[in-house]
Write a protein that holds these residues in place. Sequence first.
Motif, PDB file in Angstrom:
ATOM      1  N   SER A 436     193.013  16.827  42.776  1.00 27.28           N
ATOM      2  CA  SER A 436     192.568  18.171  42.441  1.00 27.28           C
ATOM      3  C   SER A 436     191.513  18.671  43.418  1.00 27.28           C
ATOM      4  CB  SER A 436     191.989  18.187  41.019  1.00 27.28           C
ATOM      5  OG  SER A 436     191.403  19.436  40.736  1.00 27.28           O
ATOM      6  N   HIS A 437     191.663  19.916  43.841  1.00 26.99           N
ATOM      7  CA  HIS A 437     190.661  20.547  44.701  1.00 26.99           C
ATOM      8  C   HIS A 437     189.722  21.432  43.884  1.00 26.99           C
ATOM      9  CE1 HIS A 437     193.984  23.338  44.364  1.00 26.99           C
ATOM     10  NE2 HIS A 437     193.284  24.319  44.904  1.00 26.99           N
ATOM     11  N   THR A 438     189.812  21.349  42.535  1.00 27.48           N
ATOM     12  CA  THR A 438     188.903  22.098  41.663  1.00 27.48           C
ATOM     13  C   THR A 438     187.984  21.174  40.871  1.00 27.48           C
ATOM     14  OG1 THR A 438     190.316  22.097  39.688  1.00 27.48           O
ATOM     15  CG2 THR A 438     190.738  23.805  41.341  1.00 27.48           C
ATOM     16  N   GLY A 439     188.315  19.878  40.851  1.00 27.03           N
ATOM     17  CA  GLY A 439     187.539  18.923  40.065  1.00 27.03           C
ATOM     18  C   GLY A 439     188.080  18.716  38.668  1.00 27.03           C
ATOM     19  N   TYR A 440     189.158  19.406  38.331  1.00 22.90           N
ATOM     20  CA  TYR A 440     189.738  19.312  36.983  1.00 22.90           C
ATOM     21  C   TYR A 440     191.226  18.991  37.065  1.00 22.90           C
ATOM     22  CZ  TYR A 440     185.460  21.761  35.540  1.00 22.90           C
ATOM     23  OH  TYR A 440     184.155  22.117  35.311  1.00 22.90           O
ATOM     24  N   TYR A 441     191.705  18.382  35.994  1.00 23.81           N
ATOM     25  CA  TYR A 441     193.132  18.109  35.839  1.00 23.81           C
ATOM     26  C   TYR A 441     193.600  18.672  34.502  1.00 23.81           C
ATOM     27  CZ  TYR A 441     192.670  14.949  39.820  1.00 23.81           C
ATOM     28  OH  TYR A 441     192.435  14.432  41.071  1.00 23.81           O
ATOM     29  N   LEU A 442     194.851  19.072  34.471  1.00 22.31           N
ATOM     30  CA  LEU A 442     195.427  19.664  33.268  1.00 22.31           C
ATOM     31  C   LEU A 442     195.708  18.599  32.212  1.00 22.31           C
ATOM     32  CD1 LEU A 442     196.482  22.448  32.229  1.00 22.31           C
ATOM     33  CD2 LEU A 442     198.741  21.739  33.017  1.00 22.31           C
ATOM     34  N   ARG A 443     195.447  18.948  30.941  1.00 28.93           N
ATOM     35  CA  ARG A 443     195.761  18.050  29.828  1.00 28.93           C
ATOM     36  C   ARG A 443     196.652  18.728  28.786  1.00 28.93           C
ATOM     37  NH1 ARG A 443     191.318  13.969  27.330  1.00 28.93           N
ATOM     38  NH2 ARG A 443     192.712  12.640  26.115  1.00 28.93           N
ATOM     39  N   LYS A 444     196.621  20.042  28.720  1.00 25.63           N
ATOM     40  CA  LYS A 444     197.372  20.758  27.697  1.00 25.63           C
ATOM     41  C   LYS A 444     198.866  20.466  27.821  1.00 25.63           C
ATOM     42  CE  LYS A 444     197.638  25.230  25.366  1.00 25.63           C
ATOM     43  NZ  LYS A 444     197.221  26.646  25.334  1.00 25.63           N
ATOM     44  N   LYS A 574     182.134  19.566  40.974  1.00 29.42           N
ATOM     45  CA  LYS A 574     182.255  18.221  41.535  1.00 29.42           C
ATOM     46  C   LYS A 574     181.051  17.382  41.107  1.00 29.42           C
ATOM     47  CE  LYS A 574     180.163  19.759  45.895  1.00 29.42           C
ATOM     48  NZ  LYS A 574     180.395  19.975  47.342  1.00 29.42           N
ATOM     49  N   PRO A 575     181.263  16.087  40.940  1.00 32.20           N
ATOM     50  CA  PRO A 575     180.146  15.209  40.580  1.00 32.20           C
ATOM     51  C   PRO A 575     179.315  14.847  41.817  1.00 32.20           C
ATOM     52  CG  PRO A 575     182.180  13.964  40.688  1.00 32.20           C
ATOM     53  CD  PRO A 575     182.548  15.389  40.977  1.00 32.20           C
ATOM     54  N   VAL A 576     178.019  14.816  41.628  1.00 29.40           N
ATOM     55  CA  VAL A 576     177.090  14.401  42.682  1.00 29.40           C
ATOM     56  C   VAL A 576     176.291  13.224  42.147  1.00 29.40           C
ATOM     57  CG1 VAL A 576     175.124  15.060  44.105  1.00 29.40           C
ATOM     58  CG2 VAL A 576     176.927  16.738  43.619  1.00 29.40           C
ATOM     59  N   GLU A 577     176.326  12.113  42.864  1.00 22.36           N
ATOM     60  CA  GLU A 577     175.614  10.925  42.385  1.00 22.36           C
ATOM     61  C   GLU A 577     174.118  11.202  42.342  1.00 22.36           C
ATOM     62  OE1 GLU A 577     175.524   6.079  43.111  1.00 22.36           O
ATOM     63  OE2 GLU A 577     176.829   7.368  44.340  1.00 22.36           O
ATOM     64  N   ASP A 578     173.505  10.876  41.210  1.00 21.54           N
ATOM     65  CA  ASP A 578     172.105  11.195  40.970  1.00 21.54           C
ATOM     66  C   ASP A 578     171.564  10.193  39.955  1.00 21.54           C
ATOM     67  OD1 ASP A 578     169.654  12.232  40.130  1.00 21.54           O
ATOM     68  OD2 ASP A 578     170.351  14.316  40.148  1.00 21.54           O
ATOM     69  N   PRO A 579     170.554   9.416  40.318  1.00 25.17           N
ATOM     70  CA  PRO A 579     170.024   8.411  39.376  1.00 25.17           C
ATOM     71  C   PRO A 579     169.536   9.022  38.070  1.00 25.17           C
ATOM     72  CG  PRO A 579     168.550   8.714  41.253  1.00 25.17           C
ATOM     73  CD  PRO A 579     169.811   9.418  41.588  1.00 25.17           C
ATOM     74  N   ASN A 580     169.201  10.319  38.107  1.00 20.18           N
ATOM     75  CA  ASN A 580     168.740  10.998  36.887  1.00 20.18           C
ATOM     76  C   ASN A 580     169.866  11.745  36.177  1.00 20.18           C
ATOM     77  OD1 ASN A 580     165.959  10.241  37.258  1.00 20.18           O
ATOM     78  ND2 ASN A 580     165.845  11.811  38.872  1.00 20.18           N
ATOM     79  N   GLY A 581     171.076  11.629  36.706  1.00 14.88           N
ATOM     80  CA  GLY A 581     172.208  12.331  36.123  1.00 14.88           C
ATOM     81  C   GLY A 581     172.546  11.816  34.724  1.00 14.88           C
ATOM     82  N   LYS A 582     173.020  12.701  33.873  1.00 12.07           N
ATOM     83  CA  LYS A 582     173.316  12.355  32.478  1.00 12.07           C
ATOM     84  C   LYS A 582     174.734  11.822  32.279  1.00 12.07           C
ATOM     85  CE  LYS A 582     169.412  14.174  30.778  1.00 12.07           C
ATOM     86  NZ  LYS A 582     168.890  14.856  31.964  1.00 12.07           N
ATOM     87  N   ILE A 583     175.581  11.913  33.311  1.00  5.93           N
ATOM     88  CA  ILE A 583     176.969  11.487  33.177  1.00  5.93           C
ATOM     89  C   ILE A 583     177.136  10.119  33.838  1.00  5.93           C
ATOM     90  CG2 ILE A 583     179.374  12.069  33.703  1.00  5.93           C
ATOM     91  CD1 ILE A 583     178.403  15.003  34.015  1.00  5.93           C
ATOM     92  N   GLU A 584     177.619   9.161  33.076  1.00  8.48           N
ATOM     93  CA  GLU A 584     177.790   7.810  33.610  1.00  8.48           C
ATOM     94  C   GLU A 584     179.281   7.483  33.693  1.00  8.48           C
ATOM     95  OE1 GLU A 584     176.495   3.147  32.818  1.00  8.48           O
ATOM     96  OE2 GLU A 584     175.650   4.762  31.587  1.00  8.48           O
ATOM     97  N   VAL A 585     179.720   7.102  34.899  1.00  8.95           N
ATOM     98  CA  VAL A 585     181.107   6.697  35.123  1.00  8.95           C
ATOM     99  C   VAL A 585     181.087   5.444  35.995  1.00  8.95           C
ATOM    100  CG1 VAL A 585     183.333   7.332  36.111  1.00  8.95           C
ATOM    101  CG2 VAL A 585     181.942   9.072  34.968  1.00  8.95           C
ATOM    102  N   ASN A 586     181.707   4.397  35.509  1.00  4.02           N
ATOM    103  CA  ASN A 586     181.769   3.122  36.237  1.00  4.02           C
ATOM    104  C   ASN A 586     180.393   2.628  36.679  1.00  4.02           C
ATOM    105  OD1 ASN A 586     184.518   3.140  35.896  1.00  4.02           O
ATOM    106  ND2 ASN A 586     184.982   3.837  37.972  1.00  4.02           N
TER     107      ASN A 586
END
Length: 630
Positions: A436-444, A574-586
């Motif tokens: 994806s070039h928008t950062g999102y994928y379709l689920r519907k 888009k996600p930006v790696e940030d030690p203070n970020g609230k989103i955790e992935v892997n």
Amino acid sequence: MNKNIFFAGLITLASVFTSCEDYLDRVPDDKVNEQQVFTSYEKVEALVTDLYANCKGANKPIIFFANFGTAGVTDECSASSHENATPHQFHIGNYGPSQGMPASSSCGQYWWDLYTKVRKANIILEGVAKYNTPDNPQSGRQGDIKRRIGEVYFLRGYLYFLLLRAYGEVPYVDHVVNPGDNMDFAKVSFHEVVEKICMDADSAYARVDAWNGGQYFGRVDKGACLGLKAMTRWMAATPMWNGGKFPEDTRVFKEEYGYDASRWEAAKKAAKAVMDCKKDDGSLRYTLYTKYDKNDFNDVDGKNTSNSKVYQRLWQMFYDMESIEKEWVWFVTKDKDTGWSGDVLPPSQGGHARQRPLQEQVDEYEYIGPDGYGYPVYSKRAKADGYDDENPFESVKRDPRFYRDIRYHGSIYGNKQMNTAEGDDAVSGSYLDQASHTGYYLRKFYKDAWDRGHGGHTINGPAIWRLPEIIYIYCEAVNETSGPNQEIYDLLNQIRERSFMAPIPPEAKTDKKLMNEYIQRERRVELFYENHRIWHCRLYLEPDDAEQLALEKAYEDANSWPYPKTQRFSHGMKPVEDPNGKIEVNGKHYRMERFIVPDNRTFNSPRAYLWPIMQDELKRCPSLVQNPGW
């Protein structure tokens, strides 16, 4: 017949009864003549069945442009480059009256295709009348010829609905054109065609059954006829044809398109008739699907693998036959199969994400405030209520339809967490890529947690029209004619409650503008990716709306949101790696950041409002006038 030559095509089959080799583009039997066809119920039924297939094929929502939906030419999605990138060609303006509409995208939805089907309908209606076609000889099926005639009236009206929607003012032909007939066809007023469509709908209504169950389910019933009238009356009431400022207006009958409140009254009455439609036993023909409760998050394997984000009801409503029977007013069957599901999967699951949701659509999903009501994330109170644009998906609870419709960084699908920061699904830089070039994928429209290991399934939807859309028409018409009230507030909240969404704040009950904002946002969220946005944004003249143009003028960069609905912008996250970020992935922490999607989107006004008539057609019929801007 050259598919680009409508007027020559009108007479091609008028003399078909002498050659009989290509009768209605389908030979019911080998070498038959006109009289043999129309004195046989079975042969006429075969022609009607063929016309059904033609008409339903002309408006398959999720594959309207061959293997693409129309979402990719609107601010709902951006499309990939696969299979000639048809949506991309539209949204960069690469189509016109000389080069033609993209040939690879024709599924029967263009001028020449639709008028070919109109011709078929006219031949059937005239043939049945001329030869007094007998009834179905099968015992217990008396009245079938009357039903078939009603279905053809409906289908002809529906074809003109599709022509109006795409082309606006069009010639209206309700008879078979013979060699030597006057070929000086000319456009007629949009509102005149509306009345003709409603007459066909009434003719159909008088002949078809209130409800078709069992093997007959899916044939035209009285509810579908009422739905055709409601949708057509609503189009006639919208700004494009009712008082809106159409840019550089060269429409032939532009003097007829001033504001007339009676058009909203007619839309209100027509929509209410659908809502009140009953079966023969007196029960309502249409009701909202409410199977499965708020505690049920089961997926295709009966497991909660979405981290309690996707309610079973919300994806089953597109598959469960109970839902289809209860609230689908008019629909196609077998729109696509699992090949489509595989096409839209992210690369990590073997797909190449043909349609990628845009931030413009994501921002329309409301959040649930501390007071228990729903508000847009771009409202003045959103930040105070806890909405954080760096953690937009979890800082507040969003409309449950968001979690069903969109896959985002950190979302759970089949117990696997989406990672758009790195790996196969990472945000790409171009629509040419598989990711994806928008950062999102379709689920519907996915059966939740389906993957290629779950075998095949047929996608019977989305519906062309379903009950919520009719309710929106009614609510909007009431709001336009008499202002907001408790009735429409309750109706809108019934749709929201069905989706486990919080109600609209009470102040909308006394604020017409606020109520309209909620109606339009509801329409956009509930009908996302169902082949509606392409028409809605045009009918409401959003690309030239004063408020939207003001937003466009004030636009500076990706953080200048809410974005204008002028169809000239594309944004993602888009996600930006940030030690203070609230989103955790892997094990890594991220914050989200808005960005401009490089897809060269454009909307050329006024020409993009209506499709062009082919130049060859204009040469053959100089009495025709090209659509504005072309």
